[in-house]
Design an enzyme around this catalytic site. Structure first.
Site, PDB file in Angstrom:
ATOM      1  N   ASP A 151     -66.806-119.125  76.794  1.00 26.15           N
ATOM      2  CA  ASP A 151     -68.073-119.416  76.115  1.00 26.15           C
ATOM      3  C   ASP A 151     -67.870-119.339  74.603  1.00 26.15           C
ATOM      4  O   ASP A 151     -67.113-118.502  74.101  1.00 26.15           O
ATOM      5  CB  ASP A 151     -69.152-118.423  76.531  1.00 26.15           C
ATOM      6  CG  ASP A 151     -69.516-118.552  77.996  1.00 26.15           C
ATOM      7  OD1 ASP A 151     -69.222-119.614  78.584  1.00 26.15           O
ATOM      8  OD2 ASP A 151     -70.088-117.595  78.556  1.00 26.15           O
ATOM      9  N   TYR A 362     -76.129-123.628  77.216  1.00 25.26           N
ATOM     10  CA  TYR A 362     -75.701-122.239  77.006  1.00 25.26           C
ATOM     11  C   TYR A 362     -76.898-121.370  76.607  1.00 25.26           C
ATOM     12  O   TYR A 362     -77.641-121.722  75.675  1.00 25.26           O
ATOM     13  CB  TYR A 362     -74.629-122.188  75.917  1.00 25.26           C
ATOM     14  CG  TYR A 362     -73.964-120.848  75.786  1.00 25.26           C
ATOM     15  CD1 TYR A 362     -73.271-120.286  76.852  1.00 25.26           C
ATOM     16  CD2 TYR A 362     -74.031-120.130  74.599  1.00 25.26           C
ATOM     17  CE1 TYR A 362     -72.654-119.052  76.741  1.00 25.26           C
ATOM     18  CE2 TYR A 362     -73.418-118.895  74.475  1.00 25.26           C
ATOM     19  CZ  TYR A 362     -72.738-118.368  75.552  1.00 25.26           C
ATOM     20  OH  TYR A 362     -72.150-117.131  75.438  1.00 25.26           O
TER      21      TYR A 362
END
Length: 857
Positions: A151, A362
């Site tokens: 991420d 996200y």
């Protein structure tokens, strides 16, 4: 071969599916799943890391040598210098008792004397996932290119950096790139791998700085508070750099509520209705909304007390526009979800699962402005195709004009949280679908126009006293068609004109008091933490959850426990800066400078050590004072009720021998009353009449199993309310094979409260089966077709549950267990497994007996 390193296994699988020319093949390296695939004829493999694979920790000791000064030695034999201030004492010491050593200080054990040294101890990174590191190194040796695909935020960059350090140990020269994406969908991931960049080491260092600082502060303060006063639920008194100021916010609000002095006021309210149309009744109230003078209120009421009619003196209408909301960032999503009954911590777990499945972008972002490159129309078209319930709204959005709203924060790392427009939400479970629809509707609302609300205000003359009535009607839904959350129900007034006479009735004079400031909801607390600079978008929810876990907070809206209040008050007296947001915000700003490359990790961590050391001296000096300050709260925190034998407090205690929890009397040793604590549940005392068992007088407690419905019970296992009669559920097969009869009897232990099935000839055959802790049992008279064990029915909150009691029945492995989507439980398997289980149990029993008798033979 190209090696792709993702943050989790599910992300590695998703990336393989999105990039592969064909279908990826699932493989195993040692015991870890990896995914092999080809891209334009080239071999690729992706693997997930399960989060952080290295964890920061302290060495066991800090040693001192006159030549090299203070240092520690890692497990690998590496010498780690420690910058311990000259003001701390050096060996040799007058005592050899721990933590003092002949050549240094032991910091592994929890001792107050070691805390100043712990503050300055070097930090080492230790393997947290040894198996995954082993697989990573194995694949890295064979790779000709490594791509970090974790991420993209501080945490993800640090995870990728740690993975890279492991790769460099076996492949020091392999090329390494970084793939950054905001959603696990085809377009995003393909673009990220077509435009690889370098790992941002400054961002990783900022993440590691936070990791180190939180470790140092958490370890030192938690040990200090625990040692200052030991005892109570869980014993450990948790504290931290962000956790403690957050708790202080809640305590401050509770102090305001308790210090609040209510003021009396009076209201005159009633009902009105058009003449001959009582069904169209509406609320009316005196134009003076609050009378502070009781005599004035009573005088006004005396005029209207017997009034039967009123006259409309004025009708005023006005419209107002309600603007559509800004796009979701992490904080606003948590606040909106909390208003719908989803806690911030659960919101982030659900959002993470939606992100990994490709449903949303996200979820850890500060940005509230959509980038120009985001295909808004494409996402709306995707929602139209995949979410039938939203098609009427998506049609209006696509008809335009499509002008997205903008929030106050614009960043370039990730876009605001939005649906990807891909995937079928009908495949989601209840919590996931609820959050997904909130995000999807918010996204559509940000692309729509304002809502128009028409307000009607009536001025009414009732016996010479001015009254008013008002109503709001949604005239043009605008964005509210997509986003109904928080929308008040229409309060429509009947059509009335100036001069109309209405009936009035039920006019009352009500005495009231002003209310104290409202407690924080979890969503509101997240917003307040952001406002004060406490924590990050990624950590705020987990900090609140942690405060609940250590019993500093309770309920929602949030109340501090007595212990939580006592700890904040004591720390405020002896080290006030620990409880203030300013110091935490100062350290967070330092970490931002590291991420921007304008400061170094070493400097920021040393600065934080110095701040902590400056407060620790005063805390240690007042350790006994602080311990006394929280003593009553520790006892109150551990109390579950009054002892039925002597009347003193029954409290949660920890066995010095087993470290297990039990409930014991504070009158010990004069009073020996003890009770077991139910296993696998979170225990909390009850209040009021429900706190005392009407049968035996012992306390009743609330038990909260993990992800199950809470229940209440008496702590006394021998209480009639806990008694269950023995139930014969079948015949023992092992005894039958041995030529004797044995009954299998379901029994609940009076000592431990546990339930099990045991043969009446247990000493001979050793046959025993566990049972679920709760639920009425029913014998069916049937046996498992696969293993021969009894079949019983257990009544649960979801209905009857039919089970084979043999936990080792091989049939239980033939089908997956009942899952979250309500699939039926697996059927039992073969007979041989049950025989083996029963015989094994019997063999163990026999072997034990034989061993004990062998000396006599």
């Amino acid at each position: 071969m190209k090696l792709v390193i993702a943050e989790k296994n599910i992300a590695a699988q998703k990336i393989a599916q999105l990039l592969a020319d064909g279908k990826p093949k699932t493989d195993k390296v040692y015991n870890t799943q990896v995914y092999r695939f080809t891209v334009k004829g080239e071999d690729w493999v992706s693997m997930g890391l399960a989060g952080h694979i290295l964890a920061p920790d302290f060495p066991d000791e800090i040693l001192f040598d006159k030549k090299q000064g203070w240092y520690s030695i890692s497990e690998d034999g590496e010498v780690l210098p420690a910058d311990v201030p000259d003001g701390l004492a050096r060996p040799p010491y007058d005592t050899k008792r721990k933590p003092f050593l002949a050549n240094g200080i032991n910091i592994k054990g929890w001792k107050v004397e070691s805390l100043p040294y712990l503050t300055w101890a070097p930090i080492v990174k230790k393997p947290a996932e040894k198996e995954i590191i082993r697989v990573l190194k194995n694949l890295a040796k064979k790779a000709d290119h490594v791509i970090i695909a974790t991420d993209f935020d501080r945490e993800g960059e640090l995870i990728g950096s740690d993975a890279l350090s492991c790769v460099r140990e076996v492949a020091p020269n392999v090329p390494v790139s970084r793939a950054r994406y905001s959603a696990l969908i085809k377009g995003e991931v393909t673009a990220a791998f077509d435009n690889l960049v370098e790992l941002d080491q400054d961002l990783a260092d900022a993440g590691e700085s936070r990791q180190y600082i939180d470790l140092i502060w958490g370890a030192v303060l938690t040990r200090y508070l625990t040692l200052a006063r030991f005892g109570g639920f869980g014993n450990v008194r948790s504290a931290g750099r962000v956790q403690t100021p957050t708790l202080a916010l809640v305590v401050e609000r509770e102090r305001e509520r308790r210090a609040f002095v209510p003021e009396d006021y009076w209201q005159i309210r009633g009902m009105g209705a058009p003449r001959e149309d009582a069904d169209a009744a509406f609320k009316i109230g005196h134009a003076t909304q609050r009378f502070s003078d009781k005599a004035a209120a009573e005088a006004a009421f005396s005029h209207v007390e017997d009034a039967k009619t009123g006259t409309i003196s004025e009708v005023a209408k006005r419209s107002r526009k309600q603007q559509p909301p800004a796009p979701f960032n992490t904080t606003s999503l948590q606040a909106a979800a909390a208003a719908e009954g989803i806690s911030p911590a659960r919101t982030m777990r659900l959002a993470e699962s939606l992100y990994m499945a490709g449903f949303i972008s996200y979820p850890r972002v500060d940005n509230t402005v959509y980038p120009r490159t985001l295909d808004l129309a494409g996402i709306v078209n995707g929602l139209s195709s995949n979410v039938p319930a939203l098609r009427p709204v998506t049609a209006k959005v696509l008809a335009g004009p499509m002008k997205p709203t903008r929030g106050k924060t614009e960043t370039t790392d990730h876009p605001p949280i939005h649906p990807t427009g891909q995937g079928d939400p009908e495949t989601l479970d209840g919590g996931q679908k609820k959050l997904y629809m909130l995000i999807a509707r918010r996204f559509l609302a940000t692309l729509m126009g304002p809502a128009t609300i028409e307000n009607t205000k009536l001025s009414i003359d009732v016996a010479g006293e001015p009254f008013t009535a008002s109503g709001d009607v949604l005239v043009d839904a605008g964005f509210r068609e997509a986003y109904p959350y928080g929308l008040k129900r229409d309060e429509q007034l009947p059509v009335l004109e100036q001069g109309d006479v209405i009936d009035v009735f039920d006019i009352k004079l009500e005495a009231k008091q002003t209310e104290p400031p409202a407690r924080y909801s979890q969503g509101r607390l997240v917003q307040e933490m952001e406002k004060r600079g406490l924590g990050t978008k990624s950590t705020r929810a987990s900090i609140i959850e942690r405060l609940y876990q250590v019993r500093y907070l309770k309920n929602d809206p949030i109340e501090p426990s007595q212990l939580g209040m006592a700890i904040v008050d004591a720390l405020h007296d002896f080290a006030p800066r620990i409880t203030t947001p300013e110091m935490t915000a100062e350290l967070d700003e330092d970490m931002t400078h590291v991420a921007e490359g304008t400061d170094t990790q070493d400097h920021v961590v040393e600065h934080s050590r110095a701040l902590l050391a400056g407060m620790l001296d005063a805390l240690i000096e007042h350790k006994d004072d602080l311990g006394e300050a929280i003593a009553d709260a520790v006892t109150a925190d551990a109390r579950v009720g009054a002892c039925p034998k002597c009347g003193k407090d029954l409290v949660m205690k920890t066995s010095a021998k087993t470290r297990g929890s039990f409930i014991g009397c504070m009158g010990w040793p004069d009073c020996d009353v003890t009770y077991p604590v139910p296993s696998g549940v979170k225990v909390s005392p009850l209040e009021g009449d429900a706190a005392v068992c009407p049968e035996c007088g012992a306390p009743r407690i609330k038990c909260q199993p993990f992800r199950q419905k809470a229940y209440e019970q008496c702590v006394n296992p021998k209480c009639p309310t806990n008694f269950e009669p023995d139930l014969v559920v079948g015949e023992c097969k092992a005894c039958a094979e041995a030529g004797r009869h044995g009954d299998l009897i379901a029994h609940k232990s009076e000592r431990s409260g546990k339930r099990f099935i045991r043969c009446s000839n247990y000493d001979e055959c050793g046959v025993s089966y566990p049972l679920p802790a709760r639920g009425k049992l029913e014998a069916t008279g049937e046996v498992c077709e696969h293993c021969g064990a009894p079949i019983v029915v257990v009544e649960t909150a979801r209905g009857p549950w039919r089970i084979c009691v043999n936990m080792d029945c091989p049939g239980k492995e033939q089908k997956p267990a009942r899952g979250r989507r309500g699939k039926a439980p697996a059927k039992p398997g073969t007979k041989s497994g049950a025989k083996k289980s029963a015989k094994t149990s019997a063999t163990r029993k026999t072997s034990k007996k034989a061993t004990s008798k062998s000396p006599k033979a």
